[in-house]
Design a protein around this motif. Structure first.
Motif: not given
Length: 587
Positions: A443-460
């Motif tokens: 699921f690398q397509i759903a990767y977000w880094n810590t600046f975005a809060g990780g995948p969950y932070g980006a989703w939220r």
């Protein structure tokens, strides 16, 4: 100590006009060319083959993407058939010239009537690889066969990039740049399942690296070859329209190589020939243009300029924000450090330095043009990642070189420790990127880094295209349905249904069927979708499989998300990637 470029062995002034090659280079130059090439090529060739093998293993975990099912595969197949037969029937996209039972069956591609949207060069190569690996050898299913072309593209770029950087910066920067580039999760995701944006990145980069190598050597042949590669990039993605600005800028701003100083007219003529060669290569690689080149290419340009009108506002994602939020933080940190040696190169009018700067600026300048938009994360500008990786590798090399210099001063007797230090330190610094990519697979397509809060932070925070926006994870869902769905069940796919419909004959149990509830043109469901579910639900179990792409939400997705509990769920970093629901008969 900074990772400054090495002097060019053919022309010592490549590093500085009055500089001479180091003794090692002069000694190396006395060896036979074949011996030098075999020695220098061994490691990059092995790494390229390893990268290709990893790609071939990884493609088995991802599905066909949104755009591939719309038309990329279709036009690649048609283009290949035409170029191997010159039968005009294959360019009549409204008809189906293939005999019944041909695999893969791409006749259902929704955008088959829009050839101006799909430059087919890389897709043609993908279709050729699919034909060989699937139809001839039977090693892969035909859709994995299309994706297998990226194993070749990845190997090509790894080899060329390594050789280019080792000659200018040394082994440490070469190894680090290749490792940083191919362990960025988003780059790796598109390496597994994207037959246009990833090949474009490879061709774009290869054209620039071959250009600079030819320019520094005074080689017209290499520069013309770079033009040909540019043409293939242009026939893959329109991003390559802006590529010529980079070599032209290098020739105007950076120091002119000694080899061209007394051959200015020859250089101008070579540049024109390289440009003409590129245009010819693009034209030959896109047979749709042959009948009316100007009108049909202008139709392609019109399509590009009107994207801002046809793209939904909810899908827009600022390019710089997407880049900053989906690039590994360590890469960003090394990149910032690497700006220091890059700046020194620019003041010295170093050609490699100016190539990197203009390459980095190419994407931001493009997005400053009126009507320019971005969506789908970073995939529309993957060509910015190679120069980011190169500058980051220069930044990574700085602390390592400082440590080695310290060890040389303090522990002169510890020869083995000094020799091992660069490899050990480089491995430790690269390890986090490798772990991040491996941990997020597939699921690398759903990767977000810590600046975005990780995948969950980006989703939220409801970032555009947070999660699997392209449907790669449907491969996991199909496997689950094959193992768990009762006989004769029906599958509803409220988003990216067309990609599941396309692969169902190869990847879904024969007793399972995919319901036709959507179109790829809009998130809206077909008017009779509730009647279809109610009618089918009387006799069959129904499963709803979806990637929860918020900017494409429709009534069926909203109902499942709010009222039902998934029977199967895949997450990355706490954020949902893929959901499967059992549809209640009474709904």
């Amino acid at each position: 100590m900074t990772p400054t470029p090495r002097p060019d062995r053919a022309h010592p002034e490549a590093a500085h006009p009055e500089a001479a090659p180091p003794e090692a280079a002069r000694l190396d130059a006395t060896r036979p060319l074949s011996a030098r090439l075999s020695t220098r090529a061994t490691w990059p060739l092995l790494v390229a083959l390893l990268l290709a093998a990893i790609t071939l293993v990884g493609i088995g975990d991802v599905n066909v993407t949104w755009d591939e099912a719309l038309g990329d595969f279709f036009f690649g197949q048609r283009n290949l058939s035409f170029l191997t037969s010159f039968d005009a029937r294959y360019l009549d996209f409204a008809t189906d010239p293939y005999p019944s039972g041909t695999k893969p069956d791409l006749s259902g591609s929704a955008f088959r009537n829009r050839p101006w949207e799909h430059p087919p060069a890389a897709a043609t190569a993908a279709a050729a690889v699919s034909f060989v690996t699937s139809n001839v050898l039977g090693l892969l299913d035909p859709f994995d066969g299309f994706h297998a072309v990226n194993a070749l593209f990845a190997a090509l770029l790894a080899f060329v990039l390594w050789r280019f950087l080792e000659a200018r910066f040394g082994l440490l920067v070469a190894v680090a740049a290749v490792a940083l580039l191919f362990t960025m999760p988003r780059v790796f995701a598109h390496q597994l399942a994207n037959i246009k944006d990833f090949p474009l990145m490879v061709l774009f980069s290869t054209a620039l690296l071959v250009f600079l190598a030819g320019y520094e050597r005074g080689s017209s042949k290499w520069m013309i070859a770079a033009g040909a590669v540019w043409g293939l990039a242009l026939a893959t993605r329109p991003n390559a329209l802006f590529l010529p600005l980079i070599p032209l800028g290098v020739m105007l701003i950076a120091r002119c190589p000694e080899a061209w100083k007394h051959r200015r007219w020859n250089l101008a003529f070579t540049t024109l020939v390289a440009g003409f060669t590129g245009c010819a290569a693009a034209f030959l690689a896109w047979p749709h243009l042959w009948a009316d080149p100007i009108a049909r290419y202008l139709q392609h340009i019109r399509f590009l300029t009107e994207r801002s009108e046809s793209t939904r506002a909810e899908s827009l994602a600022p390019a710089f924000d997407a880049l900053l939020a989906s690039t590994p933080p360590l890469v960003i940190a090394f990149f910032l450090i690497g700006l220091w040696p890059l700046t020194k190169m620019l003041f010295d009018r170093d050609r490699t330095g100016w190539l990197l700067l203009l390459w980095l600026l190419n994407v931001p300048v493009r997005y400053l043009l009126p009507g320019s938009i971005n969506y789908d994360g970073v995939r529309h500008f993957l060509e910015i990642f190679p120069p980011i990786a190169i500058v980051a590798a220069m930044g990574l090399a700085l602390p390592i070189q400082q440590v080695v210099a310290y060890l040389e001063d303090q522990r002169k007797s510890q020869a083995r420790l000094i020799q091992a230090a660069p490899a050990v330190l480089c491995t430790l610094l690269l390890l986090p990127g490798v772990i991040a990519t491996a941990a997020s697979h597939p699921f690398q397509i759903a990767y977000w880094n810590t600046f975005a809060g990780g995948p969950y932070g980006a989703w939220r925070s409801q970032r555009p295209q947070a999660g699997d926006y392209w449907g790669l994870s449907y491969r996991q869902g199909l496997e689950w349905l094959n193992q768990n769905a009762p006989p004769n069940s029906a599958i509803a796919v409220p988003v990216i249904e067309h990609a599941v419909q396309m692969v169902a004959p190869e990847r879904l149990r024969s007793d399972l069927g995919v319901l036709a509830l959507t179109t790829p043109f809009s998130p809206q469901l077909r008017p009779q979708w509730q009647d279809v579910l109610n009618e089918v639900g009387k006799e069959s179990d129904i499963y709803v499989m979806m990637v929860p792409r918020r900017d494409w939400t429709n009534e069926l997705m909203a109902h499942c998300l709010r009222r039902l509990e998934p029977v199967a769920e895949w997450k990355l970093g706490g954020a949902p990637v893929l959901l499967i629901y059992k549809w209640p008969a009474a709904s």
